[in-house]
Design an enzyme around this catalytic site. Sequence first.
Site, short mmCIF file in Angstrom:
data_model
loop_
_atom_site.label_atom_id
_atom_site.label_comp_id
_atom_site.label_asym_id
_atom_site.label_seq_id
_atom_site.Cartn_x
_atom_site.Cartn_y
_atom_site.Cartn_z
N ASN A 1 -7.52 2.62 -4.97
CA ASN A 1 -7.78 1.20 -5.19
C ASN A 1 -6.91 0.59 -6.28
OD1 ASN A 1 -9.94 1.00 -3.26
ND2 ASN A 1 -11.15 2.21 -4.70
N GLU B 1 -15.90 8.52 -2.18
CA GLU B 1 -15.41 7.89 -3.39
C GLU B 1 -16.33 8.05 -4.59
OE1 GLU B 1 -13.21 4.27 -2.66
OE2 GLU B 1 -13.82 3.51 -4.61
N ARG C 1 -10.95 9.53 -5.02
CA ARG C 1 -10.62 8.53 -4.00
C ARG C 1 -10.45 7.13 -4.59
NH1 ARG C 1 -12.89 7.66 2.17
NH2 ARG C 1 -11.69 5.79 2.53
N GLU D 1 0.83 -1.21 0.00
CA GLU D 1 0.00 0.00 0.00
C GLU D 1 0.86 1.26 0.00
OE1 GLU D 1 -3.21 -0.04 -0.48
OE2 GLU D 1 -4.04 -1.90 0.36
#
Lengths: 362, 362
Positions: free
Chosen positions: A241, A233, A237, A181
């Site tokens: 992902n 989102e 945002r 991440e």
Amino acid sequence: MQNLSVDLGERSYPIYIGEGLLQQKLIEPHISGRQVCIVTNETVAPLYLARVQQTLQDYQVDTLILPDGEQYKTLEHLNTIFDRLLELRHNRTTTLIALGGGVVGDMTGFAAACYQRGVNFIQVPTTLLSQVDSSVGGKTGVNHPKGKNMIGAFYQPQCVLIDTSVLKTLPARELSAGLAEVIKYGLIYDAEFFDWLESVMPRLVSGDSECLAKAIYRSCEIKAEVVAQDEKESGIRALLNLGHTFGHAIEANQGYGNWLHGEAVAAGTLMAADLSRRLGWLSEADVERISAIHLAAGLPVLPPASMTEDDFLSLMAVDKKVLDGQLRLILLEAVGRGIVTSEFAPELLLETLSSQLVLARQ
Amino acid sequence: MQNLSVDLGERSYPIYIGEGLLQQKLIEPHISGRQVCIVTNETVAPLYLARVQQTLQDYQVDTLILPDGEQYKTLEHLNTIFDRLLELRHNRTTTLIALGGGVVGDMTGFAAACYQRGVNFIQVPTTLLSQVDSSVGGKTGVNHPKGKNMIGAFYQPQCVLIDTSVLKTLPARELSAGLAEVIKYGLIYDAEFFDWLESVMPRLVSGDSECLAKAIYRSCEIKAEVVAQDEKESGIRALLNLGHTFGHAIEANQGYGNWLHGEAVAAGTLMAADLSRRLGWLSEADVERISAIHLAAGLPVLPPASMTEDDFLSLMAVDKKVLDGQLRLILLEAVGRGIVTSEFAPELLLETLSSQLVLARQ
């Protein structure tokens, strides 16, 4: 100690980052009632539960210890939190404290969102992955057999307390998963950060405190910036992902908990990079760099050999990023610049899937 | 058709009230995607499902038929909604339509709040109780064995569609249960409305359309006014719970579904009235009026004879209106004026409980 703020109007909250924060009385000012329930898991409890309890001696402090693992992030185990709170008569002014990794944080946050239609909660993330990602931004929820995080809420904590010293007890595999991440933030948002990560990856993997603190701070800073612009989102945002749509398919197919979330995201990021290359956005050299940094972080760069193209297509079709039948993916226009798009020929996606699966089977 | 609006800034929405609205294309403008799932129950489906489906021919319309009854308002049955949505690949732009009474509305609204962290929903209430109360204001949720509505969310619909003609098929017992909430609005907020209700109660009970429409309109108007002032129940909204703390204890003790919610609220309201009289706020004549109107509405005015004082005290202690150990109740300062208070001697509450239980056992 360093402070960041997630700016969301009346739902704004601070992130505290530093060594040894668990022992400090940082949580107390964020508790409004007299009742507290610390939700943690069987791995974290023996290490850190007593430390947090000691800072809360003026409250009714109850605890709930969940089993450890993504496979327990279900509606059924969520219910054990409600059982406990009701049994111990926690009322609307109670505060839940999530002490653990992403699973504990997501479940505790969702329990807080739903208990008596919403009580306060505080995030105390104890894995690198939860410190740099899941504890910040208010995404909470549980998995469903048909899809990851399909049931949940946007629900913001009162504060996030990141004690970097807890990473000393984190298994190497989990540290690597968290680094997936961290790398993501560089890839979608900050080429300079990515360059820096490349240069210090060996130190990050070996647990160098100073480097880790810097990586955590910059990751949280990017996340806070993105979330402040788009809490629910509807736009930017979704960039966070990168690799997740492919990754969720891997997690669901392999059974939750067998591939760590960060591992699945790593393999998924390489699939997104491959598709970005086929679209002419990334060069072969870019993809090579992205592969190399993941390998250096101790992460997989290929999907499970046991999966098929159809597995991916069918699991990706229920992903939350599908809108009216169109699959949207996060791809890379360049290292440091992510894009949310459904503008790709389905054939190219198929080529990515088959080429990565062929490599995985070699 | 009459229109009302619940004013909640960007979460504002209209309430449509009138005869035969189900056949009209009123829902369509409130659907943003192409997918719709109508959630209803086995009683309502044969009566009204086709009617609603016919107005939505341009969409992917799926349906889910739940069993009928408060005993199915559980986390487990909520999960069947998620199963269905995932199986049929509903995405984030889907709209759930709740076609049924309070149970269907509460569960569907909560499912909408949680599915993929929040999708749109529309309330089409088919019982008097849900038309005047539960469909308006965004309280959603499910029950827990230890307490009613303990798990849920504040989540507002896109619109509420109240077709008063559906009340023609409503069983008398359910109509009475709905009248309990109508009477409540008079008691807490509007003495003149209460006077009018007293005068027309026989016509309401017999199903007089004109009187019912007027009662529904004024009830929704009061509810919308109160909710607009206090969406998340930090103050005045609690007034709407007159009789509910006692009532929830009755429902939980008797097993959900055995006493209808409105019946439990009626008995609870008389307990609140009795306590208000002991505090010197209501006269004996006031209590007599309150009892008489509930009897005229076909409602119980005493709790179940099988319950004990301890049953009440223990079940009321987990009520959502308990704050830091203090039980708050909604009482009446006068007919038409409710008050949220914890300023009562515990002995008086005990006297109310025992006197009402003694009467119930006679």
